[in-house]
Design a protein around this motif. Structure first.
Motif, PDB file in Angstrom:
ATOM      1  N   TYR A   1       0.192 -21.497 -40.719  1.00 36.56           N
ATOM      2  CA  TYR A   1       0.485 -22.955 -39.851  1.00 36.56           C
ATOM      3  C   TYR A   1       0.989 -22.723 -38.432  1.00 36.56           C
ATOM      4  N   VAL A   2       2.062 -21.938 -38.285  1.00 39.26           N
ATOM      5  CA  VAL A   2       2.282 -21.630 -36.766  1.00 39.26           C
ATOM      6  C   VAL A   2       1.221 -21.187 -36.029  1.00 39.26           C
ATOM      7  N   ALA A   3       0.509 -20.565 -36.385  1.00 38.44           N
ATOM      8  CA  ALA A   3      -0.684 -20.002 -35.555  1.00 38.44           C
ATOM      9  C   ALA A   3      -1.593 -21.278 -35.064  1.00 38.44           C
ATOM     10  N   GLN A   4      -1.622 -22.412 -36.023  1.00 32.17           N
ATOM     11  CA  GLN A   4      -2.664 -23.316 -35.834  1.00 32.17           C
ATOM     12  C   GLN A   4      -1.895 -24.477 -35.455  1.00 32.17           C
ATOM     13  N   THR A   5      -0.442 -24.298 -34.998  1.00 33.89           N
ATOM     14  CA  THR A   5       0.367 -25.358 -34.501  1.00 33.89           C
ATOM     15  C   THR A   5       1.169 -25.026 -33.593  1.00 33.89           C
ATOM     16  N   PRO A   6       0.828 -25.487 -32.316  1.00 38.33           N
ATOM     17  CA  PRO A   6       1.886 -24.908 -30.998  1.00 38.33           C
ATOM     18  C   PRO A   6       3.205 -25.933 -31.161  1.00 38.33           C
ATOM     19  N   PHE A   7       4.212 -25.399 -30.558  1.00 40.01           N
ATOM     20  CA  PHE A   7       5.451 -26.138 -30.464  1.00 40.01           C
ATOM     21  C   PHE A   7       5.654 -26.458 -29.315  1.00 40.01           C
ATOM     22  N   HIS A   8       6.169 -27.562 -29.067  1.00 37.89           N
ATOM     23  CA  HIS A   8       6.548 -28.390 -27.804  1.00 37.89           C
ATOM     24  C   HIS A   8       7.605 -28.918 -28.017  1.00 37.89           C
ATOM     25  N   VAL A   9       8.555 -29.096 -26.684  1.00 37.72           N
ATOM     26  CA  VAL A   9       9.634 -29.934 -26.640  1.00 37.72           C
ATOM     27  C   VAL A   9       9.276 -31.604 -26.427  1.00 37.72           C
ATOM     28  N   GLU A  10       9.881 -32.294 -27.202  1.00 34.01           N
ATOM     29  CA  GLU A  10       9.532 -33.586 -27.349  1.00 34.01           C
ATOM     30  C   GLU A  10      10.791 -34.386 -26.761  1.00 34.01           C
ATOM     31  N   ASP A  11      10.573 -35.578 -26.068  1.00 36.30           N
ATOM     32  CA  ASP A  11      11.777 -36.415 -25.603  1.00 36.30           C
ATOM     33  C   ASP A  11      12.977 -35.643 -25.146  1.00 36.30           C
ATOM     34  N   ASN A  12      12.527 -34.532 -24.475  1.00 32.49           N
ATOM     35  CA  ASN A  12      13.771 -33.546 -23.945  1.00 32.49           C
ATOM     36  C   ASN A  12      14.745 -33.056 -24.672  1.00 32.49           C
ATOM     37  N   ASN A  13      14.429 -32.946 -26.024  1.00 32.12           N
ATOM     38  CA  ASN A  13      15.282 -32.543 -26.888  1.00 32.12           C
ATOM     39  C   ASN A  13      14.887 -31.426 -27.785  1.00 32.12           C
ATOM     40  N   MET A  14      15.069 -30.544 -27.947  1.00 31.84           N
ATOM     41  CA  MET A  14      14.685 -29.094 -28.413  1.00 31.84           C
ATOM     42  C   MET A  14      15.030 -29.285 -29.959  1.00 31.84           C
ATOM     43  N   ARG A  15      16.319 -29.558 -30.074  1.00 27.70           N
ATOM     44  CA  ARG A  15      16.857 -29.810 -31.593  1.00 27.70           C
ATOM     45  C   ARG A  15      15.985 -30.775 -32.417  1.00 27.70           C
ATOM     46  N   LEU A  16      15.840 -31.737 -31.840  1.00 30.08           N
ATOM     47  CA  LEU A  16      15.046 -32.779 -32.486  1.00 30.08           C
ATOM     48  C   LEU A  16      13.570 -32.370 -32.852  1.00 30.08           C
ATOM     49  N   SER A  17      13.014 -31.503 -31.720  1.00 29.29           N
ATOM     50  CA  SER A  17      11.572 -31.266 -31.602  1.00 29.29           C
ATOM     51  C   SER A  17      11.499 -30.171 -32.903  1.00 29.29           C
ATOM     52  N   ALA A  18      12.588 -29.512 -32.985  1.00 28.45           N
ATOM     53  CA  ALA A  18      12.293 -28.297 -34.034  1.00 28.45           C
ATOM     54  C   ALA A  18      12.381 -29.008 -35.344  1.00 28.45           C
ATOM     55  N   GLN A  19      13.367 -29.718 -35.488  1.00 27.54           N
ATOM     56  CA  GLN A  19      13.382 -30.377 -36.748  1.00 27.54           C
ATOM     57  C   GLN A  19      12.221 -31.315 -37.119  1.00 27.54           C
ATOM     58  N   ARG A  20      11.625 -32.068 -36.256  1.00 24.53           N
ATOM     59  CA  ARG A  20      10.261 -32.619 -36.427  1.00 24.53           C
ATOM     60  C   ARG A  20       9.172 -31.515 -36.814  1.00 24.53           C
ATOM     61  N   TYR A  21       9.021 -30.332 -36.025  1.00 26.14           N
ATOM     62  CA  TYR A  21       8.153 -29.141 -36.188  1.00 26.14           C
ATOM     63  C   TYR A  21       8.257 -28.930 -37.725  1.00 26.14           C
ATOM     64  N   GLN A  22       9.592 -28.832 -38.348  1.00 30.74           N
ATOM     65  CA  GLN A  22       9.730 -28.242 -39.427  1.00 30.74           C
ATOM     66  C   GLN A  22       9.231 -29.166 -40.543  1.00 30.74           C
ATOM     67  N   GLU A  23       9.533 -30.512 -40.156  1.00 30.91           N
ATOM     68  CA  GLU A  23       9.272 -31.446 -41.290  1.00 30.91           C
ATOM     69  C   GLU A  23       7.766 -31.829 -41.332  1.00 30.91           C
ATOM     70  N   ARG A  24       6.967 -31.599 -40.178  1.00 28.20           N
ATOM     71  CA  ARG A  24       5.582 -31.710 -40.133  1.00 28.20           C
ATOM     72  C   ARG A  24       4.906 -30.550 -41.122  1.00 28.20           C
ATOM     73  N   ALA A  25       5.477 -29.378 -40.745  1.00 25.31           N
ATOM     74  CA  ALA A  25       5.030 -28.458 -41.472  1.00 25.31           C
ATOM     75  C   ALA A  25       4.974 -28.746 -42.907  1.00 25.31           C
ATOM     76  N   ARG A  26       6.244 -29.036 -43.392  1.00 22.94           N
ATOM     77  CA  ARG A  26       6.306 -29.307 -44.840  1.00 22.94           C
ATOM     78  C   ARG A  26       5.365 -30.193 -45.323  1.00 22.94           C
ATOM     79  N   LYS A  27       5.202 -30.975 -44.732  1.00 25.03           N
ATOM     80  CA  LYS A  27       4.254 -32.125 -45.117  1.00 25.03           C
ATOM     81  C   LYS A  27       2.716 -31.579 -45.344  1.00 25.03           C
ATOM     82  N   VAL A  28       2.449 -30.686 -44.697  1.00 19.17           N
ATOM     83  CA  VAL A  28       1.321 -30.151 -44.490  1.00 19.17           C
ATOM     84  C   VAL A  28       1.258 -29.104 -45.467  1.00 19.17           C
ATOM     85  N   LEU A  29       2.283 -28.373 -45.574  1.00 21.15           N
ATOM     86  CA  LEU A  29       2.234 -27.210 -46.680  1.00 21.15           C
ATOM     87  C   LEU A  29       2.552 -27.415 -48.109  1.00 21.15           C
ATOM     88  N   ASP A  30       3.188 -28.575 -48.379  1.00 27.50           N
ATOM     89  CA  ASP A  30       3.570 -28.896 -49.604  1.00 27.50           C
ATOM     90  C   ASP A  30       2.347 -29.169 -50.459  1.00 27.50           C
TER      91      ASP A  30
END
Length: 263
Positions: A234-263
């Protein structure tokens, strides 16, 4: 990640090693190729099947260092030909004796003496994982590491490097480093613009802390929940970017999207 029997298996891993003589060049190549096979077996035994992403057979090739200019003279993976390419100088590297001891993954990383004595093992592991990540990324038309890892913009480069560092930590460190996970304000800066303005360069300690610890916290929960092969694909296929100038929020979104795809 399977680390059962670590204390028992550790005693099997050799301290002594073998080095190749120039007069036995073909024998050296065969021995090195055997080591690659054993490390591939070790990775599979430790983490499970690599989802059919890694080619069933990987060729091993040795070339003069000058032919590896594109990779600064270092080993590289040729995805078109499913070939691990090593500089010819590595044929003289010391390998474990007996080589079959290399079929166990974690004992090598558990003991610093082994890592120091046989750096070639870690080099081989790194290239096998690179091959896996590149093959996974290629399925989505991407490259690994992602292109932003070469960006001159630290704001683009750092999130990309977090993925790389997070993966490396979980594949090579038996124990997660101790750090204050409650200081997310420092590890995942919520005001990323302000954080960037405080940086001097990518060697700045603030930068390195986010790169390493931020990467560990970003990748770790996905590996714990879905296992190494699925999380890394998943990580290899999904780059990580900072959204809305907030890395914490971006990281949490990244993990949430990963769970939706991988569940």
């Amino acid at each position: 990640m399977m680390r059962l029997g670590l204390a028992f298996i550790t005693v099997l891993f050799p301290v002594l090693g073998l080095t190749c003589e120039s007069v036995n060049r073909e024998q050296c190549k065969q021995r090195f190729a055997a080591l690659v096979n054993y490390r591939t077996e070790a990775i599979t035994n430790a983490f499970g099947d690599l989802l059919g992403t890694l080619p069933t057979e990987l060729d091993v090739k040795f070339v003069p260092t000058k032919e590896l200019a594109a990779s600064d003279g270092k080993e590289t993976y040729d995805a078109d030909h499913h070939t691990l390419i090593f500089p010819r100088r590595m044929l003289s590297a010391k390998v474990p004796n007996p080589i079959r001891a290399a079929a166990y993954y974690w004992p090598f990383y558990e003991n610093e003496q082994y890592r120091t004595a046989f750096p070639v093992v870690e080099t081989i592991d790194q290239l096998i994982w690179t091959a896996y990540l590149q093959e996974a990324a290629k399925r989505r038309g991407l490259s690994w590491p992602h292109k932003d890892c070469k960006s001159s913009d630290l704001g683009e480069r750092l999130p990309c490097e977090m993925l790389v560092e997070g993966i490396n930590e979980h594949l090579k460190e038996v124990r997660t480093p101790i750090f204050n996970t409650n200081r997310l304000d420092m590890i995942w800066p919520e005001d990323f613009g302000s954080f960037r303005r405080r940086l001097w360069n990518k060697g700045d300690q603030l930068y390195l802390d986010v790169q390493r610890y931020g990467g560990i916290l970003l990748i770790g929960p996905l590996i714990d929940q879905f296992g190494v092969p699925r999380a890394l694909a998943y990580v290899a296929q999904t780059p990580f970017h900072v959204e809305d100038n907030n890395m914490r929020l971006s990281a949490q979104r990244y993990q949430e999207r990963a769970r939706k795809v991988l569940d």
